[in-house]
Motif scaffolding. Structure first.
Motif, mmCIF file in Angstrom:
data_model
loop_
_atom_site.group_PDB
_atom_site.id
_atom_site.type_symbol
_atom_site.label_atom_id
_atom_site.label_comp_id
_atom_site.label_asym_id
_atom_site.label_seq_id
_atom_site.Cartn_x
_atom_site.Cartn_y
_atom_site.Cartn_z
ATOM 1 N N LYS B 233 0.864 -1.183 0.000
ATOM 2 C CA LYS B 233 0.000 0.000 0.000
ATOM 3 C C LYS B 233 0.903 1.237 0.000
ATOM 4 C CE LYS B 233 -3.981 -1.947 2.324
ATOM 5 N NZ LYS B 233 -4.607 -2.183 3.630
ATOM 6 N N GLY B 234 0.692 2.107 -0.951
ATOM 7 C CA GLY B 234 1.574 3.262 -1.080
ATOM 8 C C GLY B 234 2.746 2.975 -2.000
ATOM 9 N N GLY B 235 2.776 1.784 -2.565
ATOM 10 C CA GLY B 235 3.857 1.424 -3.483
ATOM 11 C C GLY B 235 3.489 1.735 -4.925
ATOM 12 N N THR B 236 4.426 1.416 -5.826
ATOM 13 C CA THR B 236 4.165 1.633 -7.244
ATOM 14 C C THR B 236 4.570 0.373 -8.006
ATOM 15 O OG1 THR B 236 6.366 2.594 -7.460
ATOM 16 C CG2 THR B 236 4.550 4.118 -7.208
ATOM 17 N N PHE B 237 3.874 0.103 -9.089
ATOM 18 C CA PHE B 237 4.220 -1.066 -9.904
ATOM 19 C C PHE B 237 3.846 -0.796 -11.345
ATOM 20 C CE2 PHE B 237 -0.079 -2.917 -10.457
ATOM 21 C CZ PHE B 237 -0.773 -2.224 -9.482
ATOM 22 N N CYS B 238 4.483 -1.544 -12.242
ATOM 23 C CA CYS B 238 4.146 -1.368 -13.653
ATOM 24 C C CYS B 238 3.922 -2.720 -14.305
ATOM 25 C CB CYS B 238 5.227 -0.582 -14.386
ATOM 26 S SG CYS B 238 6.760 -1.491 -14.597
ATOM 27 N N VAL B 239 3.110 -2.706 -15.338
ATOM 28 C CA VAL B 239 2.764 -3.922 -16.072
ATOM 29 C C VAL B 239 3.021 -3.705 -17.554
ATOM 30 C CG1 VAL B 239 0.957 -5.634 -16.499
ATOM 31 C CG2 VAL B 239 0.915 -4.306 -14.390
ATOM 32 N N VAL B 333 -5.926 4.313 -1.344
ATOM 33 C CA VAL B 333 -6.424 4.516 -2.701
ATOM 34 C C VAL B 333 -5.507 3.809 -3.691
ATOM 35 C CG1 VAL B 333 -7.185 6.231 -4.379
ATOM 36 C CG2 VAL B 333 -7.135 6.817 -1.948
ATOM 37 N N LEU B 334 -6.114 3.143 -4.663
ATOM 38 C CA LEU B 334 -5.341 2.506 -5.728
ATOM 39 C C LEU B 334 -5.653 3.214 -7.038
ATOM 40 C CD1 LEU B 334 -3.645 0.221 -7.031
ATOM 41 C CD2 LEU B 334 -5.739 -1.159 -7.103
ATOM 42 N N LEU B 335 -4.606 3.715 -7.702
ATOM 43 C CA LEU B 335 -4.779 4.335 -9.018
ATOM 44 C C LEU B 335 -4.227 3.393 -10.073
ATOM 45 C CD1 LEU B 335 -5.307 6.802 -10.933
ATOM 46 C CD2 LEU B 335 -2.947 7.479 -10.487
ATOM 47 N N LEU B 336 -5.085 3.039 -11.035
ATOM 48 C CA LEU B 336 -4.656 2.157 -12.119
ATOM 49 C C LEU B 336 -4.684 2.943 -13.419
ATOM 50 C CD1 LEU B 336 -6.751 -0.962 -11.072
ATOM 51 C CD2 LEU B 336 -4.270 -0.731 -10.923
ATOM 52 N N ALA B 337 -3.545 3.050 -14.068
ATOM 53 C CA ALA B 337 -3.475 3.828 -15.311
ATOM 54 C C ALA B 337 -3.185 2.905 -16.487
ATOM 55 C CB ALA B 337 -2.390 4.888 -15.208
ATOM 56 N N ASP B 338 -4.054 2.898 -17.470
ATOM 57 C CA ASP B 338 -3.931 2.037 -18.651
ATOM 58 C C ASP B 338 -4.122 2.912 -19.888
ATOM 59 O OD1 ASP B 338 -3.821 -0.135 -20.343
ATOM 60 O OD2 ASP B 338 -5.838 -0.857 -19.890
ATOM 61 N N SER B 339 -3.118 3.258 -20.618
ATOM 62 C CA SER B 339 -1.747 2.829 -20.544
ATOM 63 C C SER B 339 -0.837 4.060 -20.431
ATOM 64 C CB SER B 339 -1.441 2.034 -21.810
ATOM 65 O OG SER B 339 -0.086 2.038 -22.137
ATOM 66 N N THR B 340 0.202 3.965 -19.634
ATOM 67 C CA THR B 340 1.090 5.117 -19.476
ATOM 68 C C THR B 340 1.857 5.406 -20.766
ATOM 69 O OG1 THR B 340 2.884 3.730 -18.654
ATOM 70 C CG2 THR B 340 1.400 4.669 -17.019
ATOM 71 N N SER B 341 1.969 4.413 -21.654
ATOM 72 C CA SER B 341 2.636 4.668 -22.936
ATOM 73 C C SER B 341 1.861 5.676 -23.768
ATOM 74 C CB SER B 341 2.779 3.381 -23.733
ATOM 75 O OG SER B 341 3.652 2.514 -23.079
ATOM 76 N N ARG B 342 0.553 5.628 -23.670
ATOM 77 C CA ARG B 342 -0.273 6.569 -24.452
ATOM 78 C C ARG B 342 -0.105 7.984 -23.931
ATOM 79 N NH1 ARG B 342 0.489 3.085 -27.651
ATOM 80 N NH2 ARG B 342 -0.470 1.071 -27.243
ATOM 81 N N GLU B 376 6.249 9.270 -8.248
ATOM 82 C CA GLU B 376 6.584 9.811 -6.922
ATOM 83 C C GLU B 376 5.333 10.250 -6.158
ATOM 84 O OE1 GLU B 376 9.101 10.619 -4.543
ATOM 85 O OE2 GLU B 376 9.693 8.805 -5.625
ATOM 86 N N ARG B 377 4.246 10.485 -6.887
ATOM 87 C CA ARG B 377 3.031 10.930 -6.202
ATOM 88 C C ARG B 377 2.322 9.779 -5.503
ATOM 89 N NH1 ARG B 377 0.247 15.625 -9.855
ATOM 90 N NH2 ARG B 377 -1.153 15.679 -8.062
ATOM 91 N N GLY B 378 2.739 8.584 -5.770
ATOM 92 C CA GLY B 378 2.266 7.470 -4.960
ATOM 93 C C GLY B 378 2.993 7.530 -3.630
ATOM 94 N N GLY B 379 2.467 6.855 -2.604
ATOM 95 C CA GLY B 379 3.196 6.836 -1.340
ATOM 96 C C GLY B 379 2.273 6.651 -0.156
ATOM 97 N N VAL B 391 -1.511 6.200 -1.409
ATOM 98 C CA VAL B 391 -1.848 6.158 -2.830
ATOM 99 C C VAL B 391 -0.926 5.129 -3.466
ATOM 100 C CG1 VAL B 391 -1.785 7.384 -5.028
ATOM 101 C CG2 VAL B 391 -2.600 8.558 -2.979
ATOM 102 N N THR B 392 -1.517 4.078 -4.012
ATOM 103 C CA THR B 392 -0.745 3.059 -4.712
ATOM 104 C C THR B 392 -0.959 3.295 -6.198
ATOM 105 O OG1 THR B 392 -1.302 1.573 -2.912
ATOM 106 C CG2 THR B 392 -0.351 0.571 -4.880
ATOM 107 N N ILE B 393 0.116 3.276 -6.981
ATOM 108 C CA ILE B 393 -0.037 3.536 -8.416
ATOM 109 C C ILE B 393 0.437 2.337 -9.229
ATOM 110 C CG2 ILE B 393 0.581 5.018 -10.362
ATOM 111 C CD1 ILE B 393 1.096 7.271 -8.461
ATOM 112 N N GLY B 394 -0.420 1.878 -10.119
ATOM 113 C CA GLY B 394 -0.041 0.814 -11.041
ATOM 114 C C GLY B 394 -0.305 1.274 -12.459
#
Ligand SMILES: Nc1ncnc2c1ncn2[C@@H]1O[C@H](COP(=O)(O)OP(=O)(O)OP(=O)(O)O)[C@@H](O)[C@H]1O
Ligand SMILES: [Mg+2]
Lengths: 432, 580
Positions: B233-239, B333-342, B376-379, B391-394
């Motif tokens: 929780k508060g971490g960041t990950f990418c897929v 809070v979990l933020l899921l962003a699909d897709s950061t490449s766009r 960095e805004r995750g945490g 704020v967890t960001i994936g």
């Protein structure tokens, strides 16, 4: 308002000319008259008094004294029932001998559908081709490319789908079509009587590049109108790689920095803007898009197929005159294939699994290993599967295709060997 | 009405060049007036040089001409924060899409901007302060029930120093724009606080006491992730993954299962159809944690691929700002962003129009720092009142050609805490989720004992090596011990890593279940087995895999679960060297 005419061309690069003019709006159309004749042109950039125009007929032969008349409107296309059965160029000029149509002009490249108004796709589009209907069902409002190597019969496949698909209106957008292929489409549709529900926008390989760029937009703008009149529209685009190459050409003329193998950085957005026009209007019609994307060098990671794969809802791979069962995928099929016939999913899964086993057996055979009983059964099965189910030139309703599938299974295996649930084999396994 | 009016001197795609006389601010919002008429297009200042500024327009620019006026607003691109955000669907600029549809029908309409928070809805406000109290930014003024949460009305985040409460409204029904408190500082400045506040999206909200190291696991109920590649929780990950490898499906599963209070989905430049699935299905699904509809904890930012590109760039910032806002209420809070490449491509498009010197693959040189400051805004933070919020960001990444050696993937890998790399080979083999067990990694602690995870990893790695070897030397050339090792690694894959997203039970595994099942798995790995020959070994594992899949499909600790477990224990005893 009087349309002023400008006489001095400041700059000509590729298909782009620059004139000094005032009161010109972004995207405005102009008429360029030169010794080559009259061509439409579109404003693509404004910089102080400099107006950059992309000339549809190309820059070749344009003199510095050519006449530029601004038309005070953006690119439009007529829309009426009279379009059916007709053939036009990318800029909407008749290509057949029919009359020009000027009524009810509509904008092209309009805004996108509000995502909140979209619905979950729910209707199958029957094509009569088992590799599609049974294994990778096409769904109304789906956008699917046909990935193909040059030389494969992709246009034949498109034409066949056009003839067999259960839709109300067909829009064919041809980009960089060989003239023969254009004639092939026209004659094929005409012979079967499908021309009367078809509108064709055709850019052939010998036409100006810029007109190629317009083909998807005009095709989809017209499709959008029919769809809002409660029509199920099937849009066939061939070949989107030519479209992308035209974009590349224009981008390079405009000295844009390329991102990947010369293609502009907005390739994804440009392709997506077109493909996302596929939609099912709740309470009205729909747009389904099938688009040929030839893969240079049979390379799926080439920017055009790669970006396309990221946009579309699956893909059909055309290889060795067949729709490849493994790489091909309709991502929407599960929305509909539980409501066709009880046995649809089971037949689909089982036949593909067995076909995969057949491929393994082939490999073993080629390495000289001894064939077991089971291997012999698989070899028989594989051959039957390829000749019956993978033939893309047939017109077989889904139910008959499923029955044919059962027949093949029964000819090659015992019910238990297929792993299909006994409730289904009891009901569908051919007797005697 | 704006005082500061500029004049268009150039139009290049969605980039405007504007001449101005009065001061302008970097990232300020402006409106370009088409033909000096009522149609006004929202834009943002992105570069200033001399007396001209460059603006990115959040809409199609067709119809604008040189000389058209541009109204500068003096405000940065901001979002509205207040009750009524949850369950909503906004575009990248926080336009409410369902209300837009009511007004405009099927199509989006250029230049139409609605209030993100409706002005006519009244909310039941209960004050938590009284006159005379001393407050700082982020303190709670009062609360409002919003669905299942106590939404906090907070002292504006941009206030500096200590303020004294002059007055607070009594409990009652108020709209978001009503002033519910008046504050005063020691210099005599007063500040009226409405229920809602605005915040510029590109600035992080920092009204907290300190940042904490993310340590507590965020359960996703996916075995591969929670056990092998966990997210805190508060971490960041990418897929990252090639097209069709299952990025979106993975995010959809997470948005359902993740053990957090609020999920924000930022659909950034991908297919509209995928958002529709969430939109139509979530209201029907119940959240097992609360028994309420899943939609009540969900907020969707939807700027899909055919919507304007500049607004796509804004959409991830809108998403993360809303996430930070709820974090300020002590929520996870979990933020899921699909897709950061766009989103990165949107940056690239603008950078190209600005004619900046390009970096690799024409991405701007500042790509890395932009990606880093987003993650960095995750945490995890400790708020001023001692509570914690996270704020967890994936983010998914869509690398060109599926090759991870490209700028966006590489820049992202430098900053995230976990990497869930999807492989084409796995998705082609329908081994879902297609997270590569050998390449992926996580810096967060697993839900099970780390040493045990390491052991399982070793089996996976060694088994894969045997598998590779076997392709060359064939089964004949492989020793039976190696062969069994290979089968064990395949077994872990088939029964633990792979998880059926469409099976009601299998799709979501509680932490307790994962601990229990993983324990069993470990035991099996450490069991020395003897088989007559390879065929016997293969058929034993085939059988066991089938049984274990049934086990995965049975309710945890149910009679069926226990029955199947017994079957498996028996089967294992028959091949193990020493009896238990
Ligand atoms: N966990 C899963 N279980 C079953 N099928 C899956 C799973 N994940 C993906 N799939 C299949 O793969 C298809 C593509 O998945 P998804 O849309 O998530 O890919 P993606 O990586 O997001 O691709 P793109 O980059 O094109 O958006 C799905 O439609 C589904 O058929
Ligand atoms: Mg996706």
């Amino acid at each position: 308002m009087q349309n002023k005419v400008y006489h001095r061309i400041e700059q000509i690069t590729g298909n782009v000319i620059v004139v000094k003019a005032g009161d010109v709006i972004a995207g405005e159309l102009a008429q360029v008259t030169s010794e080559q004749g009259v061509s439409l042109a579109q404003v693509i950039r404004l910089e102080n008094e400099n107006v950059f125009l992309q000339v549809f007929a190309g820059g070749r032969g344009i003199g510095t004294d050519a006449k530029v008349k601004f038309l005070g409107r953006t690119m439009q296309i007529p829309f009426s029932e009279n379009l059916l059965g007709r053939v036009f160029t990318g800029s909407g000029e008749p290509r057949d001998k029919g009359p020009e149509i000027k009524e009810n002009m509509i904008d092209i490249g309009g805004p996108s559908v509000n995502p909140a108004k979209r619905i979950i796709p729910r209707n199958m589009v029957r094509t009569g081709i088992p590799m599609i209907d049974v294994f990778n069902t096409l769904v109304e409002s789906q956008k699917l490319p046909i990935f193909s190597v040059a030389g494969e019969p992709y246009n034949e496949l498109l034409a066949q789908i056009a003839l067999q698909a259960e839709v109300d209106v067909i829009i064919l957008g041809g980009m960089g079509l060989k003239y023969d292929d254009y004639l092939f489409f026209r004659d094929k549709l005409d012979e079967s009587g499908a021309l009367s529900r078809t509108v064709m926008f055709v850019h052939t390989a010998s036409d100006p590049t810029v007109e190629c760029l317009l083909v998807p937009d005009v095709s989809l703008a017209v499709a959008e109108q029919y769809a809002q009149e409660d029509k199920r529209v099937l849009v066939l685009l061939t070949d989107m790689t030519n479209f992308a190459d035209s974009m590349k050409e224009v981008a390079i003329t405009m000295e844009q920095i390329p991102s990947n193998r010369g293609y502009p950085g907005d390739l994804y957005s440009q392709l997506a803007a077109r493909y996302e026009k596929a939609v099912d209007f709740e309470g009205s019609g729909s747009i389904t898009i099938l688009a040929v994307t030839t893969m240079p060098g049979d390379d799926v990671t080439h920017p055009v197929p790669d970006n396309t794969g990221y946009i579309t809802e699956g893909q059909f791979y055309l290889k060795n005159r067949r729709i490849e069962p493994f790489g091909s995928l309709s991502r929407l099929k599960q929305q509909v294939n539980d409501r066709t016939r009880d046995d649809h999913r089971a037949v689909m899964d089982t036949m593909i699994q067995l076909y995969a086993s057949y491929k393994e057996t082939l490999e073993k055979q080629s390495m000289g290993f001894r064939m077991s009983d089971w291997d012999s059964k698989l070899l028989k099965y594989g051959a039957r599967f390829e000749s019956t189910m993978m033939d893309i030139t047939v017109n077989l309703p889904l139910e008959e295709a499923l029955d044919a599938g059962w027949k093949i299974l029964a000819d090659c295996f015992e019910p238990a060997e297929t792993g299909i649930k006994s409730t289904l084999t009891d009901k569908f396994w051919p007797k005697g | 009405m704006s005082e500061n009016i500029g004049k268009i001197i150039g139009v290049n795609g969605n980039l405007l060049k504007v001449e101005f006389n009065k001061p302008v601010i970097q990232n300020e919002v402006a409106y370009a007036c088409v033909g000096a008429g009522d149609l006004k297009l929202k834009a943002e200042v992105i570069r200033v040089r001399g007396t001209s500024a460059e603006l990115q327009v959040f809409e199609d620019t067709v119809g604008l001409k040189v000389g058209d006026p541009v109204e500068f607003t003096g405000e940065l691109l901001s979002v509205e924060l207040g009750p009524g955000l949850l369950t909503q669907v906004f575009d990248g600029l926080q336009n409410p899409l369902p209300r837009l549809a009511e007004e405009c029908g099927f199509f989006l309409q250029r230049g139409k901007y609605l209030d993100p928070l409706p002005r006519d809805v009244k909310w039941a406000f209960t004050p938590k302060l009284k006159a005379g109290d001393i407050v700082i930014a982020g303190d709670t003024i009062g609360t409002i029930p919003e669905g299942m949460f106590d939404h906090r009305v907070m002292v504006p985040f941009n206030l500096r120093g200590k303020w004294t409460v002059e007055s607070v409204k009594p409990a009652g029904e108020y709209t978001v724009v009503e002033v519910v408190a008046v504050l005063k500082d020691d210099k005599g400045n007063t500040r009226e606080c409405q229920i809602m506040q605005k915040w510029p999206v590109k600035m992080p909200i920092k009204a907290y006491a300190e940042r904490l190291r993310p340590t507590e696991s965020m359960a996703t109920k996916l075995r591969t992730i929670d056990t092998f590649f966990p997210v805190a929780k508060g971490g960041t990950f990418c897929v990252p993954g090639p097209f069709g490898a299952g990025k979106t499906v993975l995010q959809q599963i997470m948005s359902r299962n993740a053990e957090v209070d609020i999920v924000i989905i930022a659909a950034c430049g991908e297919r509209a159809g995928e958002v529709v699935e969430t939109l139509r299905e979530f209201p029907e699904l119940t959240d097992p944690r609360t028994g309420k509809s899943l939609m009540e904890r969900t907020l969707i930012i939807c700027n899909t691929s055919s919507m304007p590109v500049a607004a796509r760039e804004a959409s991830v910032y809108t998403g993360v700002t809303l996430a930070e806002y709820y974090r300020q209420m002590g929520l996870d809070v979990l933020l899921l962003a699909d897709s950061t490449s766009r989103w990165a491509q949107a940056l690239r498009e603008m950078s190209g129009r600005l004619e900046e010197i390009p970096g690799e693959e024409a991405f701007p040189a500042y790509l890395e720092s932009v990606i880093a400051s987003f993650y960095e805004r995750g945490g995890a933070v400790r708020l001023n009142n001692g509570e914690q919020g996270t704020v967890t960001i994936g983010g998914t990444v869509s690398p060109a050609g599926g090759n991870f050696e490209e700028p966006v993937t590489q820049a992202t890998l430098k900053v995230v805490g976990a990497f869930h790399g999807l492989s084409r080979a796995r998705s082609d083999a329908r081994r879902y989720p297609a997270i590569d067990p050998l390449d992926s990694w996580s810096k967060y602690p697993s839900i099970v004992n780390e040493a045990n995870v390491a052991e399982a990893r070793k089996v996976l790695r060694n088994g894969a090596e045997v598998g590779q070897m076997m392709k060359v030397v064939g089964e004949e050339g492989t020793s039976i011990d190696d062969f069994v090792l290979y089968l064990k690694s395949e077994y872990i894959d088939a029964t633990y890593l792979q998880q059926n997203a469409f099976d009601e039970t299998d799709s979501s595994n509680s932490i307790e279940r994962q601990e229990y099942v993983f324990g069993k798995l470990l035991k099996l790995m450490n069991t020395k087995m003897t088989f007559k020959d390879k065929d016997a070994a293969r058929s034993f594992f085939q059988q066991l895999t089938q049984t274990c899949r049934d086990w995965n499909g049975s309710e945890f600790e149910s009679d069926e679960f226990k029955k199947i477990e017994e079957q498996m224990t028996k089967a294992l005893a028959e091949v193990s060297d020493y009896a238990e």
